[in-house]
Design an enzyme around this catalytic site. Structure first.
Site, mmCIF file in Angstrom:
data_model
loop_
_atom_site.group_PDB
_atom_site.id
_atom_site.type_symbol
_atom_site.label_atom_id
_atom_site.label_comp_id
_atom_site.label_asym_id
_atom_site.label_seq_id
_atom_site.Cartn_x
_atom_site.Cartn_y
_atom_site.Cartn_z
ATOM 1 N N GLU A 1 0.800 -1.227 0.000
ATOM 2 C CA GLU A 1 0.000 0.000 0.000
ATOM 3 C C GLU A 1 0.826 1.266 0.000
ATOM 4 O OE1 GLU A 1 -0.709 -2.708 1.677
ATOM 5 O OE2 GLU A 1 -2.751 -3.227 1.122
ATOM 6 N N HIS B 1 -12.086 -4.421 9.396
ATOM 7 C CA HIS B 1 -12.601 -4.213 8.033
ATOM 8 C C HIS B 1 -13.840 -3.342 7.994
ATOM 9 C CE1 HIS B 1 -9.785 -7.159 6.616
ATOM 10 N NE2 HIS B 1 -10.294 -7.206 5.426
HETATM 11 C C1 LIG Z 1 -3.027 -4.754 4.148
HETATM 12 C C2 LIG Z 1 -4.108 -5.452 3.430
HETATM 13 N N1 LIG Z 1 -4.285 -5.244 2.109
HETATM 14 C C3 LIG Z 1 -5.257 -5.880 1.427
HETATM 15 C C4 LIG Z 1 -6.104 -6.747 2.070
HETATM 16 C C5 LIG Z 1 -7.229 -7.479 1.295
HETATM 17 N N2 LIG Z 1 -6.853 -8.913 1.196
HETATM 18 C C6 LIG Z 1 -7.331 -9.818 2.056
HETATM 19 S S1 LIG Z 1 -6.661 -11.330 1.788
HETATM 20 C C7 LIG Z 1 -5.731 -10.778 0.519
HETATM 21 C C8 LIG Z 1 -4.829 -11.720 -0.217
HETATM 22 C C9 LIG Z 1 -3.700 -12.192 0.653
HETATM 23 O O1 LIG Z 1 -3.009 -13.208 -0.007
HETATM 24 P P1 LIG Z 1 -2.001 -14.133 0.766
HETATM 25 O O2 LIG Z 1 -1.176 -13.325 1.699
HETATM 26 O O3 LIG Z 1 -1.253 -14.934 -0.250
HETATM 27 O O4 LIG Z 1 -2.893 -15.100 1.667
HETATM 28 P P2 LIG Z 1 -3.984 -16.119 1.128
HETATM 29 O O5 LIG Z 1 -5.290 -15.377 1.098
HETATM 30 O O6 LIG Z 1 -3.547 -16.594 -0.210
HETATM 31 O O7 LIG Z 1 -4.014 -17.223 2.142
HETATM 32 C C10 LIG Z 1 -5.944 -9.424 0.294
HETATM 33 C C11 LIG Z 1 -5.305 -8.639 -0.771
HETATM 34 C C12 LIG Z 1 -5.919 -6.933 3.459
HETATM 35 N N3 LIG Z 1 -6.732 -7.744 4.172
HETATM 36 N N4 LIG Z 1 -4.911 -6.292 4.096
#
Ligand SMILES: Cc1ncc(C[n+]2csc(CCOP(=O)(O)OP(=O)(O)O)c2C)c(N)n1
Ligand SMILES: Cc1ncc(C[n+]2csc(CCOP(=O)(O)OP(=O)(O)O)c2C)c(N)n1
Ligand SMILES: [Mg+2]
Ligand SMILES: [Mg+2]
Lengths: 333, 333, 333, 333
Positions: free
Chosen positions: C66, C135
């Site tokens: 971000e 959230h």
């Molecule tokens: C700082 C932040 N940015 C964006 C999000 C929205 N978001 C929730 S899960 C996710 C994907 C995360 O991917 P990963 O770390 O690979 O974990 P996975 O969901 O694949 O287990 C995003 C972008 C968030 N929760 N927190």
């Protein structure tokens, strides 16, 4: 005047240091962590000498990683320690805001009361030293918007000396904002000065004609203004909020009810500053007590300019406080 | 040029060499004057001197074209001067006069200059890196063969923004020349106390960004490395990372008692003063006569005299303009 | 009722998408960057289909960084582009706050007016979907404290359709907060609907007995409340602020002067919310017009609970608005 | 155990193997039920399923002691179940009942349990890492031989907090077991689109943190790697990084149309379903009979039935308690 034997001259900086030393001595779980708190002696020399006294395990220099070491403070508190995290200045705390707002302020609640976070975060705040736009924020009132944290603004030697220990006894996260203009404030402090309450506002000067409500870096200017007003036979009461979250609404309304006139002095940018919340609470709780509308003396809504004359014009000053009060009292009847 | 060379170093071209020496000297003398003016309270706020590190800014600037961009830190006088920002405008800025390169709003930490694409002057450690990435993105999207040079200290490497920006620049193959000025300390924190891995180039390569360590005390080595790196970046090869090993001869700022390093260490590094060593080398190669040096000193002194006169003659921005540059409407009016 | 030919049914989400498409078509310098705006189609499907239409250069999926991509948006704007940066939700924007507050909001000023930043940052805000404490923030009013940025809160189809283009024409950073509860809002929109002003509040329902001042996610609830109140023969005026910075104080005071009674409805946590600033401005500008003190209906000061009944209790609801107004009007005379 | 082995894999011990299978099955069936209950609107908010990744949580938990700590993400049902958090309390949490493990305040993304030192359930990507570093710091400062296991997705690696936390943990040699669940996607963003260097272990080693890639679809391999790593961490060797290569069989959340990956890829990975492949292997080694599987399925089904009954029978927290867990005073009262 307190007797020589019982008091000593001390600066705000030394009072903070004494409070840190006492906390480190009294509780093994207490440690200080932050950028340059150790070898450098603290960017404002507050922690000077503590590394030598308590060693690098308890006086921890951190890398430039605000989010990680603030978050680590939260984790260490969860792990049974009593961390004091120093963020050099509020300006850099924005890099750690996610940890403060999304973790420190929420975990007790999100865990249904299972995990509290006994963490103290100290930081310098405020303008007035020609440090320009990225080094002059006054955001303590802004932080006060966040439920789950407490926000303290020690403005006197007693509070610099006494608020830290009380904050460390608090089971939840407490942010302490030290105005950079106060560190060299010098005065008498009782040798046995110690912990103070952190939830009540304090009348620093009783008065009858107008309530001057302020906190932190503008308390001194406000007291000066009150002196000048006294010379104009306007008897101003000065209320030091001390804590911005929780706000001591009762004390605010009591004072307003006594004087029927109020000026709020706040170094924050006017729009959305804590002065707005105070004005709104007076609107809601003492509307019918008001002879005239509540007025605010705040900072101009501009990133702080470097140039001295512009910075002075941007900040609340004794003369602006005095003028505001005179107009208000002039509009009496 | 004499054919009998005492040193093994490559032969240098006289005019360019004297130019490099001249540039370093301009910065050195200018900042010595700044320190003097700070004590005289003509300059206020924070003042971070670059003395000892001049070879880095001077060397790198040789590799940049007029329409390339520069992003620097609060320790940026040298970069601004080497880039060609007017010394008078810089000095006036530190005086807080409206003739300053930022109209007196920024001060020492926030020198800006549109004419030379000098994007400041950023006082948040690591805060300039995303700006550089974005400037490079704009160039790439608009098909321009430009380079954005981003200067930052080794302390910034610990910040999350370093990580995010190295990855983004590498992922999108953006034309950023990352210039890390490793002077071994972040205020009072030695690199080895802030990084688990102190080989900064190794960090850069973990993002697949080509990286080289460079002797930051040798202006010729700096220029060579910068030319090579800038050419690669300009050719579309994506970002490049250069670690300039250098040293800060003065205190971090004017408030630093330097408890964290000992005199011997400082003295040892002063043996490698980029101006002295380069002069010796030029004399060895018969490229520098006493007369040349005298002339360069005179020119530098004259430039500084003019700059101070310009600053002294400068004017204070009227108070009515306090909020003028918060939004462009105001700035235009 | 506009004629069928001239209007069409559309959702808030589609209106936003139409605005994005139009901007991308009309100005080559415009591009959209953020997490999952491309292949995923946007976390709230706002940008769905745009990648296929405009390609990966202009619809850029970013890593989870971000601070870097918001800062890169600032840099790209400095470099001549017109970036639209999407932060998935306001909750994650805290990780980019340093870039927004210390760079986007300050550079025009710190550079003495040399460098403006034509950047638009879009993000989803608000609670109401049982997403719990991390959230569900409603921080748009909090952002409005920062000089140097503008804060928009489109609450209608017209504004979802029309604010983006106007924001892109603005020379300075504009933040657009889209309440997550609005995306599925459906209604008629003129086929030729286009750009709208972004600095004036709008009376969404004229009335005489009380002014209901709100914005964003609570406009719908407030209009419903006004309907219910009409049934009780209380004629409420509903003012939609539309922009939280700048705040259209004139329209606020006009409305209050018409009705002499005011209730502010704000999804932000009560203390230090924008509702406090509005109340303070009414105190300062229309005190003598007030029949009764200004009241506020805000969110409870608690990290948002997951459980539906608790979340509903924490948020402003139609019934709480109605009750507040009835009590106020009851207290008439 | 038969001596004639068709496969080259090491012989497994029957009881423990069946236990591992049982744990994975519990999670799989539990989450299948969650999906069902989401469609039935019993569960609301965001629901992130772990299906396909069960071997990681189950394998790692085998290496942890009762007084070790766990920090997880919003995709943490599997971790909570494998850690021994009560299935009933987890289900009740997702129902929003006060009998939930977070009293219904957290929901699916915020499971907390003091009894098993399960520190949540963090819905900010990367937000849990600093907490883990701090928990480990507390253990180290208090001389405890504990491990803190921190789970996060490969998407979190791009966040600045990953960088800051890896460095801090390594610099201070803190007992953190970093468990990166590399399921190749962050919502819709493939690893190769978010990282310039996709070898995540190489990143970890750039902080001098030992790192190994592990087949996250093989529970035995996961357990072996975790045992080795946890032993090293517990012995005081500092942090350890394990990259578990796995895959998410279901959508990111219940709102994800999965436009970003094609069916074949998903099917190919399903061939490596950690439950199926492990069953085949156990049968090959004669360690699993149909009867065993039937029993495990029965037990899992019975546990889920009890959990759902418990959740259904759960009660709603009274509205008066809305703000009870904002501060500890309230929580205690
Ligand atoms: C700082 C932040 N940015 C964006 C999000 C929205 N978001 C929730 S899960 C996710 C994907 C995360 O991917 P990963 O770390 O690979 O974990 P996975 O969901 O694949 O287990 C995003 C972008 C968030 N929760 N927190
Ligand atoms: C985010 C942030 N944290 C802390 C500071 C205070 N500070 C100013 S300069 C500095 C040291 C930076 O060291 P380095 O990056 O090595 O640059 P140098 O000063 O050595 O040139 C610190 C900690 C800051 N300006 N910004
Ligand atoms: Mg340095
Ligand atoms: Mg993933």
């Amino acid at each position: 005047m307190t007797a020589e034997a019982k008091t000593g001259r001390i600066t705000y900086r030394e009072a903070m240091r004494t409070a840190l030393r006492e906390a480190l001595q009294r509780d093994e779980r207490v440690f200080l962590m932050g950028e340059d708190v150790g070898r450098y002696g603290g960017c404002f020399a507050v922690s000077k000498g503590l590394l030598e006294e308590f060693g690098p395990e308890r006086i921890r220099d951190t890398p430039l990683s605000e989010s990680a070491f603030v978050g680590a403070g939260i984790g260490a508190a969860l792990g049974g320690m009593r961390p004091i995290v120093e963020i050099m200045t509020v300006n850099f705390s924005l890099l750690a805001l996610d940890q403060i707002v999304n973790n420190a302020a929420t975990i007790l609640h999100m865990s249904g009361g299972q995990f509290n976070i006994p963490l103290v975060i100290r930081m310098t705040t405020g303008a007035g030293r020609q440090l320009a736009a990225q080094h002059s924020h006054s955001l303590e009132g802004w932080y006060a918007h966040i439920p789950g944290i407490k926000v303290l603004t020690p403005a006197t030697l007693e509070d610099a000396r006494g608020m830290l220990w009380t904050a460390l006894q608090d089971p939840d996260p407490v942010l302490i904002f030290e105005h950079g203009g106060l560190y060299n404030l010098e005065g008498e402090l009782a040798a046995d000065a110690g912990a103070v309450n952190i939830d009540k506002a304090a009348v620093r000067r009783p008065g009858t004609d107008v309530s001057l409500i302020t906190y932190g870096g503008t308390l001194g200017k406000t007291l000066q203004a009150a002196e000048e007003l006294a010379g104009m036979s306007i008897n101003a009461e000065v209320l030091d909020l001390r804590s911005l979250r929780p706000l001591d609404t009762a004390s605010i309304l009591e004072s307003v009810t006594r004087t029927h006139r109020t000026v709020i002095i706040d170094e924050g940018w006017r729009s959305g500053s804590i002065s707005a919340e105070i004005s709104a609470r007076i609107m809601e709780g003492a509307f019918y007590e008001l002879d005239v509308p509540v007025a605010r003396v705040c900072s101009a809504e501009v990133p702080m300019p470097y140039s001295r004359h512009l910075e002075e014009a941007a900040l609340p000053q004794v003369r602006t406080i005095v003028e505001t009060v005179r107009q208000m009292v002039g509009s009496r009847g | 040029m004499t054919s009998s060379q005492p040193s093994q170093q490559p032969l240098l071209e006289r005019n360019h060499s004297l130019y490099l020496l001249r540039e370093m000297l301009r910065i050195r003398r200018f900042e010595e004057k700044c320190a003097e003016l700070y004590s005289a309270t003509k300059i206020r706020g924070f003042l971070h001197l670059y003395i000892g590190e001049e070879a880095v800014a001077v060397g790198v600037m040789q590799a940049l074209e007029p329409d390339d961009a520069i992003v620097a830190t609060y320790r940026e006088h040298g970069h601004a001067l080497a880039r060609g920002v007017s010394p008078g405008a810089i000095m006036a800025e530190m005086y807080g006069k409206q003739e300053g390169c930022s109209r007196g709003r920024g001060g020492s930490m926030h020198l800006f200059d549109a004419a030379t694409r000098f994007y400041g002057g950023n006082a948040i450690v690591g805060g300039g890196l995303p700006l550089a990435v974005g400037l490079a993105l704009a160039d790439k999207m608009q098909g321009r063969q430009r380079v954005t040079a981003c200067f930052f200290g080794e302390g910034a490497v610990a910040e999350g923004e370093f990580h995010e920006c190295m990855n983004l620049a590498a992922l999108w193959k953006l034309p950023v020349l990352f210039c890390c000025e490793n002077n071994l300390y972040a205020m009072g924190t030695a690199l080895k106390r802030s990084e688990s891995e102190i080989d900064l180039c190794l960090k850069a390569t973990s993002y697949e960004v080509p990286a080289w360590p460079v002797d930051g005390m040798d202006v010729v080595a700096v220029e060579e490395a910068a030319q090579r790196a800038a050419a690669a970046v300009r050719a579309g090869g994506g970002p490049y990372f250069l670690e300039f090993r250098t040293y800060r001869f003065r205190a971090h700022s004017m408030f630093d008692p330097q408890l964290y390093r000992d005199k011997q260490e400082v003295e040892a590094w002063k043996e490698r003063d980029p101006l002295n060593t380069f002069q010796v080398r030029l004399r060895e190669q018969g490229l520098l006569e006493d007369a040349d040096l005298a002339r360069l000193e005179e020119e530098a002194a004259a430039e500084i005299t003019r700059a101070v006169e310009f600053a002294e003659a400068g004017t204070w921005e009227p108070l009515e303009d306090l909020t003028k540059y918060v939004y462009s409407e105001g700035a235009r009016s």
